[in-house]
Every structure is written in C-alpha cells, then in structure tokens.
Design a protein around this motif. Structure first.
Motif, PDB file in Angstrom:
ATOM      1  N   PRO A 225      56.688  45.080  38.033  1.00 53.45           N
ATOM      2  CA  PRO A 225      55.628  44.460  38.712  1.00 53.45           C
ATOM      3  C   PRO A 225      54.864  44.030  37.197  1.00 53.45           C
ATOM      4  O   PRO A 225      55.349  44.666  36.086  1.00 53.45           O
ATOM      5  CB  PRO A 225      54.996  45.437  39.793  1.00 53.45           C
ATOM      6  CG  PRO A 225      55.462  46.329  39.080  1.00 53.45           C
ATOM      7  CD  PRO A 225      56.601  46.447  38.882  1.00 53.45           C
ATOM      8  N   SER A 226      54.065  43.266  37.704  1.00 50.88           N
ATOM      9  CA  SER A 226      52.794  43.144  36.147  1.00 50.88           C
ATOM     10  C   SER A 226      51.484  43.863  36.355  1.00 50.88           C
ATOM     11  O   SER A 226      51.309  43.718  37.928  1.00 50.88           O
ATOM     12  CB  SER A 226      52.587  41.599  36.164  1.00 50.88           C
ATOM     13  OG  SER A 226      52.249  40.034  37.155  1.00 50.88           O
ATOM     14  N   LEU A 227      50.829  43.977  35.258  1.00 51.61           N
ATOM     15  CA  LEU A 227      48.929  44.343  35.241  1.00 51.61           C
ATOM     16  C   LEU A 227      48.545  44.046  34.780  1.00 51.61           C
ATOM     17  O   LEU A 227      48.573  43.976  33.650  1.00 51.61           O
ATOM     18  CB  LEU A 227      49.073  46.732  35.426  1.00 51.61           C
ATOM     19  CG  LEU A 227      48.371  47.200  35.470  1.00 51.61           C
ATOM     20  CD1 LEU A 227      48.028  47.217  37.005  1.00 51.61           C
ATOM     21  CD2 LEU A 227      48.618  48.791  35.312  1.00 51.61           C
ATOM     22  N   LEU A 228      47.980  43.543  35.090  1.00 52.23           N
ATOM     23  CA  LEU A 228      46.700  43.265  34.346  1.00 52.23           C
ATOM     24  C   LEU A 228      44.968  43.242  35.094  1.00 52.23           C
ATOM     25  O   LEU A 228      44.947  43.966  36.043  1.00 52.23           O
ATOM     26  CB  LEU A 228      46.434  41.491  35.474  1.00 52.23           C
ATOM     27  CG  LEU A 228      47.600  40.856  36.047  1.00 52.23           C
ATOM     28  CD1 LEU A 228      45.860  40.704  36.844  1.00 52.23           C
ATOM     29  CD2 LEU A 228      47.490  39.891  35.467  1.00 52.23           C
ATOM     30  N   THR A 229      44.069  43.148  34.334  1.00 52.16           N
ATOM     31  CA  THR A 229      42.595  42.872  35.685  1.00 52.16           C
ATOM     32  C   THR A 229      41.934  41.947  34.519  1.00 52.16           C
ATOM     33  O   THR A 229      41.522  41.145  33.865  1.00 52.16           O
ATOM     34  CB  THR A 229      41.087  44.790  34.432  1.00 52.16           C
ATOM     35  OG1 THR A 229      40.476  44.100  34.936  1.00 52.16           O
ATOM     36  CG2 THR A 229      41.809  44.266  32.915  1.00 52.16           C
ATOM     37  N   PRO A 230      41.193  41.599  35.673  1.00 54.22           N
ATOM     38  CA  PRO A 230      40.408  40.037  35.806  1.00 54.22           C
ATOM     39  C   PRO A 230      39.457  40.773  34.467  1.00 54.22           C
ATOM     40  O   PRO A 230      38.761  39.492  34.612  1.00 54.22           O
ATOM     41  CB  PRO A 230      39.533  39.944  37.328  1.00 54.22           C
ATOM     42  CG  PRO A 230      40.820  40.722  37.738  1.00 54.22           C
ATOM     43  CD  PRO A 230      41.073  42.383  37.288  1.00 54.22           C
ATOM     44  N   GLN A 231      38.463  41.477  34.629  1.00 52.61           N
ATOM     45  CA  GLN A 231      37.629  41.618  33.517  1.00 52.61           C
ATOM     46  C   GLN A 231      38.176  41.068  32.590  1.00 52.61           C
ATOM     47  O   GLN A 231      37.493  41.355  30.854  1.00 52.61           O
ATOM     48  CB  GLN A 231      36.831  42.862  33.677  1.00 52.61           C
ATOM     49  CG  GLN A 231      36.117  43.040  35.344  1.00 52.61           C
ATOM     50  CD  GLN A 231      37.339  42.884  36.878  1.00 52.61           C
ATOM     51  OE1 GLN A 231      37.692  43.968  36.256  1.00 52.61           O
ATOM     52  NE2 GLN A 231      36.081  42.687  37.679  1.00 52.61           N
ATOM     53  N   ASN A 240      31.857  46.744  36.555  1.00 50.91           N
ATOM     54  CA  ASN A 240      32.977  47.313  37.547  1.00 50.91           C
ATOM     55  C   ASN A 240      34.331  46.402  37.093  1.00 50.91           C
ATOM     56  O   ASN A 240      34.273  45.653  36.541  1.00 50.91           O
ATOM     57  CB  ASN A 240      32.644  46.240  39.099  1.00 50.91           C
ATOM     58  CG  ASN A 240      31.639  46.510  40.001  1.00 50.91           C
ATOM     59  OD1 ASN A 240      31.621  48.130  40.123  1.00 50.91           O
ATOM     60  ND2 ASN A 240      30.654  46.001  40.179  1.00 50.91           N
ATOM     61  N   LEU A 241      34.961  47.126  37.192  1.00 52.85           N
ATOM     62  CA  LEU A 241      36.840  47.420  37.270  1.00 52.85           C
ATOM     63  C   LEU A 241      37.537  47.353  38.706  1.00 52.85           C
ATOM     64  O   LEU A 241      37.369  48.320  38.855  1.00 52.85           O
ATOM     65  CB  LEU A 241      37.192  48.695  36.238  1.00 52.85           C
ATOM     66  CG  LEU A 241      38.482  48.249  35.417  1.00 52.85           C
ATOM     67  CD1 LEU A 241      38.984  46.874  34.774  1.00 52.85           C
ATOM     68  CD2 LEU A 241      38.781  49.700  34.804  1.00 52.85           C
ATOM     69  N   PHE A 281      43.560  47.409  43.028  1.00 49.85           N
ATOM     70  CA  PHE A 281      42.981  48.827  42.666  1.00 49.85           C
ATOM     71  C   PHE A 281      41.234  48.897  42.098  1.00 49.85           C
ATOM     72  O   PHE A 281      41.594  49.332  41.134  1.00 49.85           O
ATOM     73  CB  PHE A 281      44.433  49.686  41.889  1.00 49.85           C
ATOM     74  CG  PHE A 281      45.371  49.850  42.449  1.00 49.85           C
ATOM     75  CD1 PHE A 281      45.589  51.021  42.240  1.00 49.85           C
ATOM     76  CD2 PHE A 281      46.374  48.658  42.746  1.00 49.85           C
ATOM     77  CE1 PHE A 281      46.772  50.806  43.299  1.00 49.85           C
ATOM     78  CE2 PHE A 281      47.726  49.213  42.603  1.00 49.85           C
ATOM     79  CZ  PHE A 281      47.781  50.414  43.114  1.00 49.85           C
ATOM     80  N   PRO A 282      40.451  49.447  43.181  1.00 47.83           N
ATOM     81  CA  PRO A 282      38.653  48.814  42.453  1.00 47.83           C
ATOM     82  C   PRO A 282      38.919  50.643  41.533  1.00 47.83           C
ATOM     83  O   PRO A 282      39.065  51.390  42.616  1.00 47.83           O
ATOM     84  CB  PRO A 282      38.124  48.580  43.324  1.00 47.83           C
ATOM     85  CG  PRO A 282      39.353  49.266  45.055  1.00 47.83           C
ATOM     86  CD  PRO A 282      40.329  49.208  44.317  1.00 47.83           C
ATOM     87  N   ARG A 283      38.625  50.511  40.462  1.00 45.27           N
ATOM     88  CA  ARG A 283      37.875  51.764  39.823  1.00 45.27           C
ATOM     89  C   ARG A 283      36.761  51.824  40.049  1.00 45.27           C
ATOM     90  O   ARG A 283      36.029  52.851  39.989  1.00 45.27           O
ATOM     91  CB  ARG A 283      38.438  51.636  38.473  1.00 45.27           C
ATOM     92  CG  ARG A 283      39.943  51.226  37.845  1.00 45.27           C
ATOM     93  CD  ARG A 283      40.487  52.889  38.788  1.00 45.27           C
ATOM     94  NE  ARG A 283      40.025  53.410  37.307  1.00 45.27           N
ATOM     95  CZ  ARG A 283      40.996  54.776  37.312  1.00 45.27           C
ATOM     96  NH1 ARG A 283      41.989  54.876  38.610  1.00 45.27           N
ATOM     97  NH2 ARG A 283      40.632  55.782  36.247  1.00 45.27           N
ATOM     98  N   GLY A 284      35.642  51.311  40.457  1.00 44.16           N
ATOM     99  CA  GLY A 284      34.435  51.098  40.857  1.00 44.16           C
ATOM    100  C   GLY A 284      33.079  50.480  39.587  1.00 44.16           C
ATOM    101  O   GLY A 284      33.682  49.858  38.260  1.00 44.16           O
ATOM    102  N   LEU A 285      32.593  51.437  39.028  1.00 42.92           N
ATOM    103  CA  LEU A 285      31.939  51.332  37.388  1.00 42.92           C
ATOM    104  C   LEU A 285      32.437  51.847  36.733  1.00 42.92           C
ATOM    105  O   LEU A 285      32.523  53.270  36.896  1.00 42.92           O
ATOM    106  CB  LEU A 285      29.984  51.794  37.887  1.00 42.92           C
ATOM    107  CG  LEU A 285      29.547  51.317  38.398  1.00 42.92           C
ATOM    108  CD1 LEU A 285      27.831  51.557  39.144  1.00 42.92           C
ATOM    109  CD2 LEU A 285      28.981  49.511  38.783  1.00 42.92           C
ATOM    110  N   VAL A 286      32.768  51.893  35.611  1.00 40.88           N
ATOM    111  CA  VAL A 286      33.490  51.722  34.185  1.00 40.88           C
ATOM    112  C   VAL A 286      32.519  53.097  33.867  1.00 40.88           C
ATOM    113  O   VAL A 286      31.444  53.059  33.707  1.00 40.88           O
ATOM    114  CB  VAL A 286      33.190  51.018  33.476  1.00 40.88           C
ATOM    115  CG1 VAL A 286      33.756  51.678  32.084  1.00 40.88           C
ATOM    116  CG2 VAL A 286      33.951  49.562  34.046  1.00 40.88           C
TER     117      VAL A 286
END
Length: 568
Positions: A225-231, A240-241, A281-286
């Motif tokens: 699969p591919s892994l990315l983050t909108p931020q 938020n991450l 996968f929400p990580r919450g506040l960085v």
C-alpha cells in the motif's frame, strides 16, 4: 504356619502384584486448569481431570506432598472430576498430577500441570529484534529485559498452555538483565502474540507482572500500500496529525508500524471510492514522540498474512529546537527557466543538518549537512536548472544528528518565481553561472535588436542618397525641400488629385488638365523663397512669393514648397 494360611498369603501377594500391573495398563487421564495455568493473584482456579467412563474416584497429587492433595468423586458424566482452589496464592503454586480408580484398579498418573501465580512485581519489557515485522518464513529474536534483578525470564505465546521458553537472565553493562529467545521460522498464523515474565530462582512459580503484549506481523509479497498524510511530512507541535494507508488491491484491514516501537496499530479498511480501500490512523495533537519513520501494511480478513510494506514516511516535528534559521536565494526570487538557482539556509547556532521544504510537496524535504563559513552554519541547496515545477514557497529548518526527526522553528517563507519555459524560449539555452545567465540572455537580445535597427537606418540612408543622386543628374528639383509641411484631408476624389500633383512634382511638368496654379506673394520669415501649393477638387493654385533679401545682403536660399490639401 498352617498350609492354608500360607496358601492365602501367596494368593494375596499374587493379587497385589497383578493389580499393580493392571493399573499400569489403564490410559492416563488428561489434566488442565481454568482459566489457565498462569493465574493472577487471588483469582480462583478450577483443575479438571478426565479419565475413562466408569471411573469410581479421582485423586489429585501435588509434587512434594506426601499424601493426596484432594480426592473427588466423578461428575455425572462419569469420566471426569474437578478440584477447586478458592484463591490463588504462592502456596497453591507447583506441579499437579491426577489419576483415577476404575473397577480394574488405579490408572497411570497424568502429565504434570504447573500452576503459576502472577504477582504485582515490576513487569519486564519485551521487544522484537530487529523489528516485530517478520517476512513469512523468517526468523526473529524476542528480547525480554528488566531493571529488576530477576534470575530467569519466561516467554509465553497467546493460545498455548505451556510457556514457549525460559532462560536464565544475563546481566548487561547498562545494569539491566535480559534474555534472548530465538523464534522461527515464522509461518503465517492467525496470531503471533507474546508476553514475558521475570522470576527468582527460589520461587520459580511466582512470576512478575506480564510485559505488554508483543504481536508479530508476518508480511508477504502481495502489493504494497501507500502511506501519506494530508498535513505533509513536516508538522508543528500541537498540530493535528492523521496518517492514511491506502491501496487499490482492496485490503480489508491495515496495520501501521513506527520504526523503533513494538506496537502495531490496526484499523479496518473502508472504501472512500470505487477500487480504493483506505484506513485512517489519527495521531491526535503532535507531540515530540510522533516524529519518526512509519510504514503500513494491508491484509485480508480470510488470510493471516500481511502485504509487503509501504514505502517509508518520515514525520518531522517542527518547533522542538528554539533557533530560527534564515533562507535566501541567489541570483534572486524571480528567475528564468533553465537558470541555476541556489537556496541558502543558515543559522548562527550550531546545527548538524539543514532541511529545505517546499509547501505542498509530497516528497520529503531535502537534507544537507551544515558547514561553518563566515561566522554562520550554512547549507546551500542547488536547483539546477530550474523549471516551472520548482516554483513555489520554500522554508528551511535545522536539526541535530541525535534527533533527526525533531526540527527547529521554520524560516520565513521564500517564494520562488520561475518565468518562461522550454516551450517559450526563442533562443537555445546558454550555459551560465547562477548570477550571469539572465544578463547574458538579455545582452544577446539587446545586441541583435540594435544591429537590426542600425541595418535598417543604413539601408534608408543609402536609399535617400541614391534618389538624390538620380535627381541631380536629371536636373529635377528636390522633392524634399526644407521646411516642408503637409496637411491633408482624405476622400476618394482628393486621392486622385493628390496623385496628379505627385506626378507633376516628380516630372517637373505642368499640372494635368483640370489643375490650376495661382501665384500669390507671401512674406516669409526665413531668408528664402517660399512656394505654397493649394489643391482643390477642380483647381490647384500655386502661389509663389519671393522672400525679401536678408539683411546681410546674401541671396536667398533655394525655394521651399508647402503643399496644403483642402477638399472643397
């Protein structure tokens, strides 16, 4: 002793020996404990013993005890019995065996059942080396360690009654004690979850609290699969991450793994659009610990095997270091396509690495080691040659080698504008340095334009000289006298008369029929004769006035002719 008594004694001895032999031929019973053989402190335990039908009695022996620990009649089924322990403590730990009595005698003893009590002693840590992600058929090493000076470590696998292994603890230079348990080859299975415990040699059945569970992820070769983050890969403290793992294979579940950690986060997949599955996968506040390298895996519900890993994604946390580097560009923020551009990131504080990030870019930031020059720590990022794709907003950061995922404050943004492109270039690209490329290009354009204009002027000058030479040879008056003015109004009829006047002037002849010239005297401020020509639709009048002689007594210069076109 009478013969009768002797005969009876011999018969009894014979029966006794025969009974022991018969007892050895009965199948041994099965023994187990509920909820298991590893029991938390003060939790009740039930020991089960199952034999054959028709059993009359069941006995339970504890290793080290001289008498049976307990005796119980069979349950209604007739082939099993239970032995209860109200509260599990260290006094109930040990090895137990059971056996039963049948009409033919006593059975063999069961295999041993070892009951262990789990206390609140400090729990050890369990990790997998090199990581909890193992390729199918590969090997892994489980490391159980503690700062508590345990004598032995025990590893258990979820779903199995017996421990997977027990090893003596080995002291380490750090002050810890640990044991290494090799595991493998590892085939795909529904669950590979382990825990480890510590114990002392004097009380081998009294264990510490269990370590956190460690699950091994067995990866295969199916599409990664591919892994990315909108931020984006660079995030600020407190932001938020969310990490997104997606694939067009249609996986039904996903797992996220962070390098250096032992936890595997799992989420069910969803379909945001046809042909694509994804898990968030929400990580919450960085926070500081969010910085690191991540990979994700995909899997199907009907298979225990996971996919190949995604490409790594580095999450960089900005704002941890307090310094703020500066960012500048050479030759300037506006450049032409094809030029060489250098972005300079520098700081007065010592930093091991500088990073250059482009706003909105999916690729990771560029990294360069710093160099000390001119009282500053700096790194030069070269973009050579630039294209329109290089245009955008840039920021730079600094970091330390000991914490490569923790960055400084961002520099002020720098916007790079790239003008033109290969499809718009009129001239072939010229190799140039970063500060002379644009100037050389403009100099070439200016030089070519100036040469072209000079050539036109030269041709015009030669043409005028040639015409003047022809007229002097033929004796014709100069059609371009000094102080000549021309005012005209245009109409179809006037155009024809204008043409007649032009022909008359060229041939130095009388005007055509229908054109009349009238001479009138007019004073002129210039020391020369002035000739006026007035054109009408039907009459062309020529008025000539001789200018008075100049005060110096010199003769007047050549006459001038003024033509005024009026349409009546």
């Amino acid at each position: 002793m009478t013969p009768t008594l002797t005969a009876l004694l011999c018969l009894g001895l014979s029966v006794g020996v025969r009974t022991q032999v018969q007892a050895g031929t009965l199948p041994k019973p099965t023994i187990w404990a509920e909820p298991g053989s590893v029991i938390p402190w003060n939790v009740p335990v039930t020991i089960w013993c199952q034999g054959t039908l028709g059993a009359q009695d069941f006995r339970l022996d504890k290793e080290g005890s001289q008498s049976p620990w307990d005796t119980q009649p069979p349950l209604e089924s007739g082939d099993k019995a239970t032995f209860s322990i109200s509260y599990m403590t260290e006094h109930n730990t040990g090895r137990y065996r059971c056996y039963y009595l049948s009409p033919t005698g006593w059975s063999q003893r069961s295999d041993p059942l070892e009951l262990v009590v789990v206390t609140t002693y400090s729990k050890p840590s369990l990790s997998a080396l090199p990581s909890p992600v193992v390729t199918s058929g590969g090997n892994v090493t489980l490391q159980c360690g503690s700062w508590k000076e345990y004598d032995r470590f025990i590893v258990t696998k979820e779903g199995e009654d017996k421990p997977s292994g027990a090893l003596d603890a080995q002291p380490q230079p750090s002050g810890q004690t640990q044991a290494l348990f090799p595991v493998g080859p590892v085939p795909p299975s529904p669950r590979w979850t382990f825990r480890c415990y510590g114990c002392y040699r004097s009380k081998p059945q009294v264990w510490s609290a269990p370590s956190d569970p460690l699950e091994l992820l067995v990866s295969g070769v199916s599409g990664k699969p591919s892994l990315l983050t909108p931020q984006g890969p660079v995030v600020a403290l407190g932001q938020n991450l969310t990490l997104q793992c997606r694939s067009d294979v249609g996986y039904e579940r996903y797992a996220l793994f962070k390098e250096g950690e032992q936890d595997l986060l799992q989420r069910p997949g969803r379909q945001p659009q046809a042909g694509l599955s994804q898990a968030d996968f929400p990580r919450g506040l960085v926070i500081r610990s969010d910085g690191g390298r991540y990979r994700c895996y995909g899997g199907h519900n009907l298979s225990s095997e996971w996919s190949a890993p995604s490409d790594p994604l580095d999450i960089l946390v900005a704002g941890w270091l307090r310094d703020t580097p500066s960012l500048s560009v050479q030759p300037g923020p506006t450049v032409a396509s094809g030029e060489n551009v250098t972005l300079l990131c520098q700081s007065s504080t010592w930093r091991h690495t500088f990073l250059l990030s482009k706003e909105g870019a999916a690729h990771p930031p560029l990294r360069l080691r710093s160099k000390f020059q001119g009282g500053q720590y700096r790194a030069e990022f070269s973009l050579s040659p630039v294209t329109a794709a290089h245009g955008g907003t840039y920021r730079c950061y600094s970091s330390l080698s000991t914490s490569p995922y923790l960055l400084s404050q961002p520099s002020d943004p720098l916007e790079l504008l790239v003008s033109g492109g290969p499809e718009n270039q009129l001239l072939p690209p010229v190799e140039s340095g970063p500060q002379t490329g644009l100037k050389s290009y403009l100099n070439i354009l200016i030089g070519v334009s100036a040469a072209f204009i000079l050539l036109l002027l030269l041709l015009l000058f030669l043409l005028i000289r040639c015409r003047h030479s022809r007229r002097r040879k033929s004796g014709a008056p100069d059609p371009e006298p000094k102080n000549r003015g021309l005012q005209s109004s245009f109409s179809p009829a006037a155009d024809a008369q204008d043409q007649n006047l032009s022909d008359a002037a060229e041939n130095n002849t009388q005007p055509a029929e229908g054109v009349q010239l009238d001479h009138q005297a007019a004073a002129s401020e210039a020391p020369q004769d002035v000739t006026y020509a007035q054109l009408n639709h039907s009459t062309l009048r020529r008025e000539t006035t001789a200018a008075p002689p100049s005060q110096s007594g010199e003769p007047p210069a050549e006459p001038s002719v003024y033509a005024t076109l009026a349409i009546h």
